[in-house]
Write a protein that holds these residues in place. Structure first.
Motif, PDB file in Angstrom:
ATOM      1  N   LEU A  72     -30.728  17.740 -17.796  1.00  0.00           N
ATOM      2  CA  LEU A  72     -30.472  16.374 -17.367  1.00  0.00           C
ATOM      3  C   LEU A  72     -31.671  15.900 -16.542  1.00  0.00           C
ATOM      4  N   ALA A  73     -32.461  15.023 -17.118  1.00  0.00           N
ATOM      5  CA  ALA A  73     -33.701  14.598 -16.458  1.00  0.00           C
ATOM      6  C   ALA A  73     -34.233  13.332 -17.110  1.00  0.00           C
ATOM      7  N   GLU A  74     -35.033  12.577 -16.354  1.00  0.00           N
ATOM      8  CA  GLU A  74     -35.753  11.453 -16.930  1.00  0.00           C
ATOM      9  C   GLU A  74     -36.962  11.975 -17.701  1.00  0.00           C
ATOM     10  N   SER A  75     -37.639  11.079 -18.388  1.00  0.00           N
ATOM     11  CA  SER A  75     -38.797  11.372 -19.218  1.00  0.00           C
ATOM     12  C   SER A  75     -38.369  11.842 -20.604  1.00  0.00           C
ATOM     13  N   LEU A  76     -39.365  12.205 -21.408  1.00  0.00           N
ATOM     14  CA  LEU A  76     -39.126  12.563 -22.804  1.00  0.00           C
ATOM     15  C   LEU A  76     -40.409  13.143 -23.371  1.00  0.00           C
ATOM     16  N   GLY A  77     -40.325  13.673 -24.579  1.00  0.00           N
ATOM     17  CA  GLY A  77     -41.514  14.078 -25.319  1.00  0.00           C
ATOM     18  C   GLY A  77     -42.085  15.437 -24.979  1.00  0.00           C
ATOM     19  N   GLY A  78     -41.409  16.194 -24.114  1.00  0.00           N
ATOM     20  CA  GLY A  78     -41.880  17.537 -23.807  1.00  0.00           C
ATOM     21  C   GLY A  78     -41.365  18.551 -24.810  1.00  0.00           C
ATOM     22  N   VAL A  79     -41.853  19.774 -24.704  1.00  0.00           N
ATOM     23  CA  VAL A  79     -41.413  20.818 -25.626  1.00  0.00           C
ATOM     24  C   VAL A  79     -39.955  21.198 -25.396  1.00  0.00           C
ATOM     25  N   GLU A  80     -39.463  20.946 -24.162  1.00  0.00           N
ATOM     26  CA  GLU A  80     -38.074  21.264 -23.851  1.00  0.00           C
ATOM     27  C   GLU A  80     -37.191  20.049 -24.097  1.00  0.00           C
ATOM     28  N   SER A  81     -35.926  20.287 -24.446  1.00  0.00           N
ATOM     29  CA  SER A  81     -34.993  19.204 -24.731  1.00  0.00           C
ATOM     30  C   SER A  81     -34.429  18.629 -23.440  1.00  0.00           C
ATOM     31  N   LEU A  82     -34.302  17.297 -23.406  1.00  0.00           N
ATOM     32  CA  LEU A  82     -33.774  16.593 -22.246  1.00  0.00           C
ATOM     33  C   LEU A  82     -32.610  15.711 -22.656  1.00  0.00           C
ATOM     34  N   ILE A  83     -31.662  15.551 -21.744  1.00  0.00           N
ATOM     35  CA  ILE A  83     -30.543  14.635 -21.925  1.00  0.00           C
ATOM     36  C   ILE A  83     -30.571  13.652 -20.761  1.00  0.00           C
ATOM     37  N   ASN A  84     -30.233  12.412 -21.046  1.00  0.00           N
ATOM     38  CA  ASN A  84     -30.480  11.341 -20.082  1.00  0.00           C
ATOM     39  C   ASN A  84     -29.357  10.313 -20.143  1.00  0.00           C
ATOM     40  N   HIS A  85     -29.062   9.704 -18.993  1.00  0.00           N
ATOM     41  CA  HIS A  85     -28.085   8.614 -18.918  1.00  0.00           C
ATOM     42  C   HIS A  85     -28.842   7.336 -18.588  1.00  0.00           C
ATOM     43  N   PRO A  86     -29.236   6.554 -19.599  1.00  0.00           N
ATOM     44  CA  PRO A  86     -30.090   5.387 -19.358  1.00  0.00           C
ATOM     45  C   PRO A  86     -29.546   4.418 -18.314  1.00  0.00           C
ATOM     46  N   ALA A  87     -28.242   4.157 -18.326  1.00  0.00           N
ATOM     47  CA  ALA A  87     -27.682   3.140 -17.432  1.00  0.00           C
ATOM     48  C   ALA A  87     -27.920   3.454 -15.962  1.00  0.00           C
ATOM     49  N   SER A  88     -27.966   4.735 -15.604  1.00  0.00           N
ATOM     50  CA  SER A  88     -28.160   5.100 -14.199  1.00  0.00           C
ATOM     51  C   SER A  88     -29.516   5.734 -13.936  1.00  0.00           C
ATOM     52  N   MET A  89     -30.306   5.942 -14.989  1.00  0.00           N
ATOM     53  CA  MET A  89     -31.581   6.633 -14.814  1.00  0.00           C
ATOM     54  C   MET A  89     -32.744   5.749 -15.285  1.00  0.00           C
ATOM     55  N   LEU A 149     -23.777   5.283 -22.770  1.00  0.00           N
ATOM     56  CA  LEU A 149     -24.783   5.741 -23.728  1.00  0.00           C
ATOM     57  C   LEU A 149     -25.498   6.983 -23.212  1.00  0.00           C
ATOM     58  N   ILE A 150     -25.708   7.942 -24.098  1.00  0.00           N
ATOM     59  CA  ILE A 150     -26.433   9.178 -23.796  1.00  0.00           C
ATOM     60  C   ILE A 150     -27.699   9.207 -24.658  1.00  0.00           C
ATOM     61  N   ARG A 151     -28.852   9.489 -24.027  1.00  0.00           N
ATOM     62  CA  ARG A 151     -30.111   9.576 -24.772  1.00  0.00           C
ATOM     63  C   ARG A 151     -30.596  11.008 -24.806  1.00  0.00           C
ATOM     64  N   LEU A 152     -31.093  11.424 -25.954  1.00  0.00           N
ATOM     65  CA  LEU A 152     -31.643  12.773 -26.120  1.00  0.00           C
ATOM     66  C   LEU A 152     -33.127  12.710 -26.444  1.00  0.00           C
ATOM     67  N   SER A 153     -33.891  13.589 -25.821  1.00  0.00           N
ATOM     68  CA  SER A 153     -35.242  13.892 -26.252  1.00  0.00           C
ATOM     69  C   SER A 153     -35.174  15.311 -26.810  1.00  0.00           C
ATOM     70  N   VAL A 154     -35.163  15.413 -28.126  1.00  0.00           N
ATOM     71  CA  VAL A 154     -34.982  16.708 -28.784  1.00  0.00           C
ATOM     72  C   VAL A 154     -36.299  17.477 -28.743  1.00  0.00           C
ATOM     73  N   GLY A 155     -36.259  18.666 -28.171  1.00  0.00           N
ATOM     74  CA  GLY A 155     -37.456  19.477 -28.021  1.00  0.00           C
ATOM     75  C   GLY A 155     -37.748  20.329 -29.236  1.00  0.00           C
ATOM     76  N   ILE A 156     -38.498  21.411 -29.023  1.00  0.00           N
ATOM     77  CA  ILE A 156     -38.931  22.240 -30.151  1.00  0.00           C
ATOM     78  C   ILE A 156     -38.294  23.627 -30.117  1.00  0.00           C
ATOM     79  N   GLU A 157     -37.192  23.756 -29.367  1.00  0.00           N
ATOM     80  CA  GLU A 157     -36.453  25.015 -29.386  1.00  0.00           C
ATOM     81  C   GLU A 157     -35.823  25.236 -30.773  1.00  0.00           C
ATOM     82  N   ASP A 158     -35.134  26.343 -30.948  1.00  0.00           N
ATOM     83  CA  ASP A 158     -34.433  26.586 -32.206  1.00  0.00           C
ATOM     84  C   ASP A 158     -33.297  25.574 -32.342  1.00  0.00           C
TER      85      ASP A 158
END
Length: 380
Positions: free
Chosen positions: A321-338, A357-366
């Motif tokens: 659970l974090a802001e930002s996106l595009g890293g190798v690790e996957s992130l989940i985000n709540h746009p309305a509050s973040m 609404l839930i936003r995902l930045s899908v990383g490169i894990e399996d």
């Protein structure tokens, strides 16, 4: 030159003094001159730095542009573009955009006398209707953050040329691997290099790329005069990130396909926002102007409550659970509050950005591990 080769070799030459294959980090604030006004191209590090110069060359190459400029953040790069304007000028922008951009537009530049019109750019007729004789800039995000709407860049460019307005495209979500707006006629391409270009969640940086010499000189003057420049270590990190952009984006795209389809087929998931679905309203345009559909997506649950969304957001193990996106690790985000909290709620809701609404930045894990993590969070 093919993409994979371009990303690895863009902007880099062996160091002339040592032969080092990686661009050195020139950690210096100033440069010794042989005589007043006689130098080797470098005077003061706010104006020029060899590491930054190499990065700016690379930025131009990977976006098929002539000139690249690096800034201390994506917002700083946005700020530089807006400094091309004068009080009384008008900007037409998309109504679904990064919250930090909206905040800069409405809280800083509206007070400086710039007028902004926010329209649904999925229908470019809305842009034409918003154009006035005072319109000097059309600001495009495609795909958009966070609803993954798609705008026809070539169509916007035609509108911009007719209106004698600049067209700037925020290409952060797609990256140069998936989309090159300059090839479609855009005047400026912007990146938050913090995201896919850096790729490892360890640097804050922004970038602008353009072809026009005069536009480059104006933006360079702003960069030098206002001083929002990145340090050499940050430039080194983005240079290093660019070298693996193609292999990372390939995995982001592969994982994105699997996770988007998993979410769409899950009984507890409501709507999935991802431009790679054939029934997505912007699919045809995305297929025309992009090479793939990326790893960014958003979704809602059928139990469309903030409490249920919050439970999912707090239950993932691999999606952090974090802001930002595009890293190798996957992130989940709540746009309305973040990431989009700076946009008034009534504006968010009107544009389709719900509180759940839930936003995902899908990383490169399996991908199997990522799917299982989402499954346990949604079903738990």
């Amino acid at each position: 030159m093919k993409l994979a080769t371009k990303f690895i070799h863009a902007g880099t030459e062996p160091d002339p003094s040592t032969g080092a294959i990686m661009t050195p980090i020139y950690q210096t604030s100033t440069y010794v001159q042989e005589a007043p006004g006689k130098n080797k191209g470098y005077e003061y590090a706010r104006s020029q730095n060899p590491t930054r110069h190499a990065l700016e060359e690379a930025l131009a190459v990977i976006e098929n542009g002539k000139h690249g400029l690096a800034f201390s953040s994506g917002v700083a790069a946005t700020d530089a573009v807006l400094k091309l304007l004068v009080p009384g000028d008008e900007v037409v922008a998309g109504n679904d955009m990064y919250g930090g951009t909206y905040r800069l537009f409405t809280k800083i530049y509206e007070k400086a006398g710039i007028k902004f019109s926010f329209v649904d750019m999925t229908d470019t007729a809305n842009i034409s209707k918003a154009i006035t004789p005072k319109t000097k800039l059309i600001w495009v995000e495609t795909p958009t953050n966070p609803l993954l709407n798609v705008t026809d860049i070539a169509a916007v460019v035609a509108i911009g040329k007719a209106a004698k307005a600049l067209v700037c495209v925020d290409n952060t979500f797609a990256s140069p691997y998936l989309q090159n707006p300059l090839d479609l006629g855009a005047d400026i391409v912007l990146h938050s290099a913090t995201k896919y270009l850096g790729g490892h969640s360890d640097v804050i940086q922004g970038a602008l790329v353009m072809n026009d010499d005069s536009l480059r000189e104006q933006l360079y003057f702003i960069q030098k005069s206002c001083g929002a420049v990145p340090g050499p270590m940050d430039c080194f990190l983005v240079l290093r990130g660019i070298k693996t952009l193609h292999v990372r984006m390939q995995r982001h795209c592969e994982n994105g396909i699997r996770i988007a389809n998993f979410l769409r087929n899950h009984s507890k998931v409501g709507k999935v926002y991802w431009c790679g679905f054939e029934d997505h309203p912007g699919y045809a345009i995305a297929s025309k102007q992009m090479r793939g559909f990326g790893g960014m997506m958003s979704f809602t649950l059928k139990d469309d409550s903030v409490a249920t969304a919050t439970k999912v957001l707090s239950s993932t193990k691999l999606f952090s659970l974090a802001e930002s996106l595009g890293g190798v690790e996957s992130l989940i985000n709540h746009p309305a509050s973040m990431t989009h909290a700076s946009i008034p709620r009534e504006e968010r809701v009107k544009n389709g950005l719900s509180d759940s609404l839930i936003r995902l930045s899908v990383g490169i894990e399996d991908a199997d591990d990522l799917i299982e993590d989402l499954r346990q969070a949604i079903e738990g």
